[in-house]
Design a protein around this motif. Structure first.
Motif, mmCIF file in Angstrom:
data_model
loop_
_atom_site.group_PDB
_atom_site.id
_atom_site.type_symbol
_atom_site.label_atom_id
_atom_site.label_comp_id
_atom_site.label_asym_id
_atom_site.label_seq_id
_atom_site.Cartn_x
_atom_site.Cartn_y
_atom_site.Cartn_z
ATOM 1 N N GLN A 233 0.814 -1.223 0.000
ATOM 2 C CA GLN A 233 0.000 0.000 0.000
ATOM 3 C C GLN A 233 0.847 1.273 0.000
ATOM 4 O O GLN A 233 0.329 2.371 0.156
ATOM 5 N N GLN A 234 2.165 1.108 -0.141
ATOM 6 C CA GLN A 234 3.099 2.239 -0.167
ATOM 7 C C GLN A 234 2.994 3.085 1.107
ATOM 8 O O GLN A 234 3.073 4.307 1.062
ATOM 9 N N ASP A 235 2.838 2.401 2.217
ATOM 10 C CA ASP A 235 2.716 3.075 3.509
ATOM 11 C C ASP A 235 4.058 2.970 4.230
ATOM 12 O O ASP A 235 4.342 2.003 4.934
ATOM 13 N N GLN A 236 4.890 3.994 4.043
ATOM 14 C CA GLN A 236 6.225 3.984 4.636
ATOM 15 C C GLN A 236 6.172 3.974 6.157
ATOM 16 O O GLN A 236 7.017 3.358 6.818
ATOM 17 N N ASP A 237 5.182 4.640 6.723
ATOM 18 C CA ASP A 237 5.069 4.680 8.186
ATOM 19 C C ASP A 237 4.864 3.279 8.757
ATOM 20 O O ASP A 237 5.494 2.903 9.741
ATOM 21 N N GLN A 238 3.991 2.514 8.124
ATOM 22 C CA GLN A 238 3.720 1.161 8.604
ATOM 23 C C GLN A 238 4.954 0.271 8.438
ATOM 24 O O GLN A 238 5.293 -0.500 9.337
ATOM 25 N N VAL A 239 5.617 0.391 7.302
ATOM 26 C CA VAL A 239 6.828 -0.402 7.051
ATOM 27 C C VAL A 239 7.905 -0.065 8.076
ATOM 28 O O VAL A 239 8.537 -0.962 8.655
ATOM 29 N N SER A 240 8.105 1.228 8.321
ATOM 30 C CA SER A 240 9.130 1.654 9.277
ATOM 31 C C SER A 240 8.801 1.185 10.683
ATOM 32 O O SER A 240 9.692 0.797 11.449
ATOM 33 N N GLU A 241 7.518 1.214 11.014
ATOM 34 C CA GLU A 241 7.091 0.779 12.352
ATOM 35 C C GLU A 241 7.424 -0.708 12.568
ATOM 36 O O GLU A 241 7.924 -1.101 13.622
ATOM 37 N N VAL A 242 7.154 -1.521 11.555
ATOM 38 C CA VAL A 242 7.448 -2.957 11.662
ATOM 39 C C VAL A 242 8.960 -3.188 11.731
ATOM 40 O O VAL A 242 9.448 -3.962 12.558
#
Length: 303
Positions: A233-242
């Protein structure tokens, strides 16, 4: 080694022993070049002596060890490529002599020597050592060598090869039923595939891991699903959080760095609805009133 009227053949056995003593003395005196030369002469004497059928195997072992010691003298002289060449030669001779464990240990030693100078050569040596250990069914030692090779491949950004190496590691861990480590290797695989911009391979890797007992329902599985969702989903915030979670941060450094540097395609900007952008500009009050409007839109019925 000298011959005469009463001594027709050189005494290679005694000569090898004396050269060995000389090598130790030179080494203790920090005269490494002379020590190397003594080791090579010791090897030459053993090579001549192994012609005796009853002593062939024993002297072949001493011959290999002499070459290995010569390599270690070159290491002290910081002539690492030459040192690795001699140790590698010794390891191949150990294999011929029927001592594969010693051969694999020599290959590992050579890999450690050259790791900082030539990672490519170190990877090759570690993989050779892993193959020898695997053939001897010493799978834990083989895994240790493969792990070193995988980390070096990741460090050198040779990600295609790293993905294959990690898959081999994972297969062996599954074979010895070390399932928790399989989960960690799956995380490393997914990070490598995403850095290769291969989302399909990363997703397939997780899907195949559902066959590993206990993976489905584990925190590793949940984190990977969340990571793939954010990436898709191109959600950098979610990727960075994980990737900043303890599960990822406390992996081996090379894999942890992959997580910390993972950037989703398209700039990683999470898509937001136009209404959300307008609400942000208007402030909290506007957001509340807009929400009330949406809530009351159908309060009187569809008509």
């Amino acid at each position: 080694l000298k011959t005469g009227f009463l001594k027709w053949k050189p005494d290679y056995d005694s000569a090898a022993t004396e050269y060995g003593k000389a090598a130790v003395a030179f080494k203790n005196a920090k005269q490494f070049d002379q020590a190397r030369e003594a080791c090579l002469r010791e090897a030459e004497a053993h090579e001549n002596n192994k012609a005796t059928p009853s002593l062939t195997k024993l002297y072949f072992f001493f011959l290999c060890r002499a070459y290995e010691q010569a390599g270690m003298m070159l290491k002290e002289m910081q002539r690492l490529p030459e040192a690795v060449q001699l140790i590698e030669k010794a390891s191949m001779m150990y294999l011929e002599n029927g001592t594969p464990d010693t051969a694999a240990i020599a290959l590992e030693r050579a890999g450690k020597l050259i790791e900082n100078v030539s990672p490519e050569k170190a990877v090759q040596l570690y993989q050779q050592a892993a193959s020898v250990f695997e053939n001897e069914e010493r799978l834990r030692q083989a895994l240790e060598m493969l792990g070193k090779a995988s980390r070096l491949l990741v460090r050198g950004r040779r990600l295609d090869e790293a993905a294959l190496s990690l898959q081999k590691e994972k297969s062996i861990y599954k074979e010895i039923e070390n399932y928790p480590t399989c989960y960690k290797k799956t995380i490393a695989q997914v990070l490598v595939h995403l850095h290769r911009n291969d989302y399909v391979a990363a997703e397939r890797c997780v899907r195949e891991s559902y066959s590993i007992p206990g993976f489905n329902g584990s925190e590793d599985c949940a984190a990977l699903e969340q990571l793939l969702e954010g990436y898709d989903q191109q959600d950098q915030d979610q990727v960075s959080e994980v990737c900043n979670s303890p599960l990822f941060k406390y992996m081996d450094n090379d894999y942890a760095k992959l997580g910390l540097t993972l950037v989703v395609p398209g700039g990683g900007i999470k898509k937001k609805s136009p209404n959300a952008a307008q609400d942000k500009a208007r402030g909290p009050a506007a957001v509340g009133s807009h929400a009330d409007e949406e809530e009351d839109e159908y309060s009187g019925g569809l008509c």
